[in-house]
Enzyme design. Structure first.
Site, PDB file in Angstrom:
ATOM      1  N   HIS A 132       0.857  -1.191   0.000  1.00  0.00           N
ATOM      2  CA  HIS A 132       0.000   0.000   0.000  1.00  0.00           C
ATOM      3  C   HIS A 132       0.886   1.232   0.000  1.00  0.00           C
ATOM      4  CE1 HIS A 132       0.960   1.037   4.124  1.00  0.00           C
ATOM      5  NE2 HIS A 132       0.663  -0.204   4.504  1.00  0.00           N
TER       6      HIS A 132
ATOM      7  N   ASP B 264      -3.470 -18.676  12.939  1.00  0.00           N
ATOM      8  CA  ASP B 264      -2.338 -19.254  13.652  1.00  0.00           C
ATOM      9  C   ASP B 264      -2.340 -18.848  15.124  1.00  0.00           C
ATOM     10  OD1 ASP B 264       0.621 -19.491  14.515  1.00  0.00           O
ATOM     11  OD2 ASP B 264       0.534 -20.538  12.589  1.00  0.00           O
TER      12      ASP B 264
ATOM     13  N   SER C  74       2.492  -4.899   7.191  1.00  0.00           N
ATOM     14  CA  SER C  74       2.057  -4.718   5.809  1.00  0.00           C
ATOM     15  C   SER C  74       3.193  -5.034   4.855  1.00  0.00           C
ATOM     16  CB  SER C  74       1.561  -3.296   5.582  1.00  0.00           C
ATOM     17  OG  SER C  74       2.539  -2.355   5.903  1.00  0.00           O
TER      18      SER C  74
END
Length: 338
Positions: free
Chosen positions: A163, A286, A301
């Protein structure tokens, strides 16, 4: 921070912004790269911006006492210094360079809330150095921690974040290059409902991953350092969003030091044509990751998403009200950006 209606309220997983700078290069299509080196390791970004922002107004010690030329003429924190005496200001050093010239008077153009204003300013001569000062603290760069998605060794490129780096108004920040360093994660602020978590990392200036070139809607891209060692990275085939399925997948990310680990996730929604590059909704399954981080946190990210042994995308956002869920971008979008 981006807020969205109801349960899809999200926040961009930007690296923690400190003080820094950036510039855009033209986008070019990448060659048909079928095989890439998997990322998942943290990076320290030192990005040069194309603007000089005022982050503080201060006093200058002169022969006549304390003065603040900036305060006297109406400059405020958050202003962008655009020009001084008609000369463009693109980095902090430009200010001192212009002030060193022997002008009889100084006019400064500042940008505030998108509107420009011209102010007359009378610099103060600093007692200790004899240099002219405006009485401002400025920044021309951005520092932060994020994750590298992949290394394209064939073309000596890297991609990260998934992003763009944006300002407080969610506008893309133009960059003028920068250096991307290795990074060691030393702590995690755990994410909880309503409050995103964060990876805390320290730059390893001995390890240079590469030079940042582009900040675009798909992340930070750059040229790989010739010294960067890929021998311990996994070579993986790129996937195609057309072949992505609802169901099990995994991400590769780092929660301590620079130790990359694989964590189980589920892809719960696919939107291959999403205009905001939110091509997947993902859910963290997880138990180890959930125990340590609470889910997706800032700095994560760019963490690559793998399904059926193929790289299909990267983590980009987290749902504010549910840190176990977030968005991902398809690898097809990332590969077309540099």
């Amino acid at each position: 921070m981006l807020l969205r209606k109801k349960f899809v309220r999200t926040i961009l997983i930007l690296f923690a912004v400190i003080i820094c700078t950036i510039s855009n290069s033209p986008l070019t299509a990448i060659a048909e790269t079928q095989s890439l080196y998997l990322g998942g390791f943290p990076a320290g970004f030192n990005l040069s911006t194309t603007t000089v922002e005022v982050i503080g107004v201060c006093d200058v010690i002169t022969n006549d006492g304390m003065r603040s030329p900036a305060r006297e003429c109406g400059i405020k924190t958050g202003d962008i210094i655009d020009k001084i005496n008609g000369i463009e200001v693109n980095k902090a050093s430009d200010v001192n360079k212009i002030l060193s010239d022997d002008y009889k008077k100084y006019n400064i153009i500042i940008i505030r809330n998108g509107e420009s204003s011209t102010l007359e300013i009378n610099p103060a001569k600093e007692l200790s150095t004899g240099e002219k000062r405006l009485g401002v603290l400025v920044k021309d760069s951005i520092n932060g921690v994020g994750t590298v998605t992949y290394i394209d060794k064939t073309n000596s490129k890297f991609a990260s974040l998934g992003h763009p780096v944006t300002d407080l108004k969610n506008n893309l920040v133009e960059i003028n290059g920068g250096t991307v360093y290795g990074c060691l994660i030393y702590d995690i602020k755990k994410g909880i409902k309503g409050t995103p978590g964060e990876l805390k990392g320290a730059f390893d200036n001995r390890t240079v991953i590469g030079n940042a070139k582009i900040n675009c809607s798909c992340g930070i891209y750059g040229d790989l350092s010739s010294d960067f060692d890929t021998s311990n990275l996994i070579k993986v085939e790129k996937g195609n969003i057309e072949n992505v399925k609802i169901g099990k997948a995994c991400i590769y990310t780092t929660l301590h030091g620079n130790d990359i680990k694989k964590y189980d996730i589920s892809i719960v929604k696919i939107d291959k044509s999403n205009k905001d590059n939110r091509n997947f909704v993902i859910k963290m399954d997880d138990e180890e990751l959930l125990e340590k981080s609470g889910g997706i946190v800032q700095g994560m990210s760019g963490s690559p998403i793998v399904q059926n042994g193929k790289l299909i995308g990267a983590v980009t956002h987290v749902f504010i009200n549910d840190p176990t869920r977030g968005y991902g971008i398809g690898i097809d979008k990332m590969l077309c950006s540099y």
